[in-house]
Design a protein around this motif. Structure first.
Motif, PDB file in Angstrom:
ATOM      1  N   TYR A  51       0.847  -1.265   0.114  1.00 46.97           N
ATOM      2  CA  TYR A  51      -0.152   0.301   0.044  1.00 46.97           C
ATOM      3  C   TYR A  51       1.001   1.372   0.271  1.00 46.97           C
ATOM      4  N   GLY A  52       1.773   1.298   0.862  1.00 49.58           N
ATOM      5  CA  GLY A  52       2.939   2.439   0.867  1.00 49.58           C
ATOM      6  C   GLY A  52       3.569   2.518  -0.413  1.00 49.58           C
ATOM      7  N   LEU A  53       3.902   1.479  -1.165  1.00 41.77           N
ATOM      8  CA  LEU A  53       4.546   1.473  -2.535  1.00 41.77           C
ATOM      9  C   LEU A  53       3.677   2.179  -3.439  1.00 41.77           C
ATOM     10  N   PHE A  54       2.260   1.845  -3.516  1.00 39.10           N
ATOM     11  CA  PHE A  54       1.621   2.398  -4.461  1.00 39.10           C
ATOM     12  C   PHE A  54       1.256   3.742  -4.432  1.00 39.10           C
ATOM     13  N   LEU A  55       1.224   4.129  -2.947  1.00 44.02           N
ATOM     14  CA  LEU A  55       0.681   5.614  -2.820  1.00 44.02           C
ATOM     15  C   LEU A  55       2.040   6.261  -2.475  1.00 44.02           C
ATOM     16  N   LYS A  56       3.142   5.950  -2.780  1.00 43.17           N
ATOM     17  CA  LYS A  56       4.379   6.500  -2.693  1.00 43.17           C
ATOM     18  C   LYS A  56       4.425   7.340  -1.412  1.00 43.17           C
ATOM     19  N   ASN A  57       4.069   6.807  -0.375  1.00 44.18           N
ATOM     20  CA  ASN A  57       4.224   7.422   1.041  1.00 44.18           C
ATOM     21  C   ASN A  57       5.317   6.634   1.694  1.00 44.18           C
ATOM     22  N   ILE A  58       6.392   7.656   2.318  1.00 50.07           N
ATOM     23  CA  ILE A  58       7.498   6.999   2.909  1.00 50.07           C
ATOM     24  C   ILE A  58       7.046   6.406   4.326  1.00 50.07           C
ATOM     25  N   TRP A  59       6.182   6.966   5.041  1.00 49.02           N
ATOM     26  CA  TRP A  59       5.626   6.738   6.140  1.00 49.02           C
ATOM     27  C   TRP A  59       5.041   5.224   6.161  1.00 49.02           C
ATOM     28  N   ILE A  60       4.300   5.177   5.294  1.00 49.47           N
ATOM     29  CA  ILE A  60       3.440   3.970   5.289  1.00 49.47           C
ATOM     30  C   ILE A  60       4.415   2.757   5.077  1.00 49.47           C
ATOM     31  N   LEU A  61       5.347   3.024   4.108  1.00 51.08           N
ATOM     32  CA  LEU A  61       6.134   2.149   3.658  1.00 51.08           C
ATOM     33  C   LEU A  61       7.132   1.637   4.861  1.00 51.08           C
ATOM     34  N   LEU A  62       7.438   2.751   5.592  1.00 51.19           N
ATOM     35  CA  LEU A  62       8.354   2.487   6.719  1.00 51.19           C
ATOM     36  C   LEU A  62       7.699   1.645   7.619  1.00 51.19           C
ATOM     37  N   PHE A  63       6.604   2.104   8.156  1.00 49.79           N
ATOM     38  CA  PHE A  63       5.723   1.181   9.023  1.00 49.79           C
ATOM     39  C   PHE A  63       5.510  -0.225   8.665  1.00 49.79           C
ATOM     40  N   GLY A  64       5.212  -0.395   7.268  1.00 45.33           N
ATOM     41  CA  GLY A  64       5.326  -1.652   6.656  1.00 45.33           C
ATOM     42  C   GLY A  64       6.332  -2.640   6.697  1.00 45.33           C
ATOM     43  N   GLY A  65       7.406  -1.911   6.672  1.00 45.74           N
ATOM     44  CA  GLY A  65       8.872  -2.536   6.750  1.00 45.74           C
ATOM     45  C   GLY A  65       9.290  -2.776   8.101  1.00 45.74           C
ATOM     46  N   LEU A  66       8.831  -2.120   8.997  1.00 43.72           N
ATOM     47  CA  LEU A  66       9.283  -2.262  10.729  1.00 43.72           C
ATOM     48  C   LEU A  66       8.182  -3.578  11.044  1.00 43.72           C
ATOM     49  N   GLY A  67       7.086  -3.468  10.336  1.00 42.99           N
ATOM     50  CA  GLY A  67       6.201  -4.604  10.898  1.00 42.99           C
ATOM     51  C   GLY A  67       6.710  -5.968  10.197  1.00 42.99           C
ATOM     52  N   ILE A  68       7.391  -5.906   8.996  1.00 50.92           N
ATOM     53  CA  ILE A  68       7.904  -7.130   8.537  1.00 50.92           C
ATOM     54  C   ILE A  68       9.242  -7.542   9.316  1.00 50.92           C
ATOM     55  N   LEU A  69       9.937  -6.533   9.588  1.00 52.65           N
ATOM     56  CA  LEU A  69      11.222  -7.000  10.522  1.00 52.65           C
ATOM     57  C   LEU A  69      10.524  -7.583  12.094  1.00 52.65           C
ATOM     58  N   SER A  70       9.563  -6.818  12.328  1.00 46.61           N
ATOM     59  CA  SER A  70       8.952  -7.413  13.807  1.00 46.61           C
ATOM     60  C   SER A  70       8.509  -8.916  13.741  1.00 46.61           C
ATOM     61  N   SER A  71       7.804  -9.196  12.582  1.00 45.86           N
ATOM     62  CA  SER A  71       7.315 -10.640  12.421  1.00 45.86           C
ATOM     63  C   SER A  71       8.442 -11.510  12.065  1.00 45.86           C
ATOM     64  N   VAL A  72       9.538 -11.181  11.594  1.00 49.49           N
ATOM     65  CA  VAL A  72      10.546 -12.059  11.363  1.00 49.49           C
ATOM     66  C   VAL A  72      11.391 -12.291  12.779  1.00 49.49           C
TER      67      VAL A  72
END
Length: 82
Positions: A51-72
């Motif tokens: 979703y962050g990639l499609f909207l080109k919103n860095i904050w949404i992309l950052l939160f998604g990336g942090l969530g992936i790191l957390s799940s790993v």
């Protein structure tokens, strides 16, 4: 790190039990619950990242990336937790 958090919560529950006369216990997560939590968190975080990639919103992309790191991190801890 999760072990420290569990110890802190155990101490807090013990303090509350002694001072307030309650009998609260902090539940210990099982291997199955940690792995399923990691997978569901990973799926949701992946959707947020896309979703962050499609909207080109860095904050949404950052939160998604942090969530992936957390799940790993949770998955690795859950697999290691026997």
């Amino acid at each position: 790190m999760l072990d420290k958090l569990q110890k802190i919560m155990d101490v807090a529950c013990k303090w509350g039990n002694e001072n307030f006369g309650t009998s609260i216990q902090f539940p210990k997560p099982t291997k199955k619950s940690m792995v399923s939590s990691a997978f569901s968190s990973g799926i949701i975080s992946s959707v947020i990242t896309i979703y962050g990639l499609f909207l080109k919103n860095i904050w949404i992309l950052l939160f998604g990336g942090l969530g992936i790191l957390s799940s790993v991190f949770i998955y690795r801890k859950g697999v290691k937790n026997d």
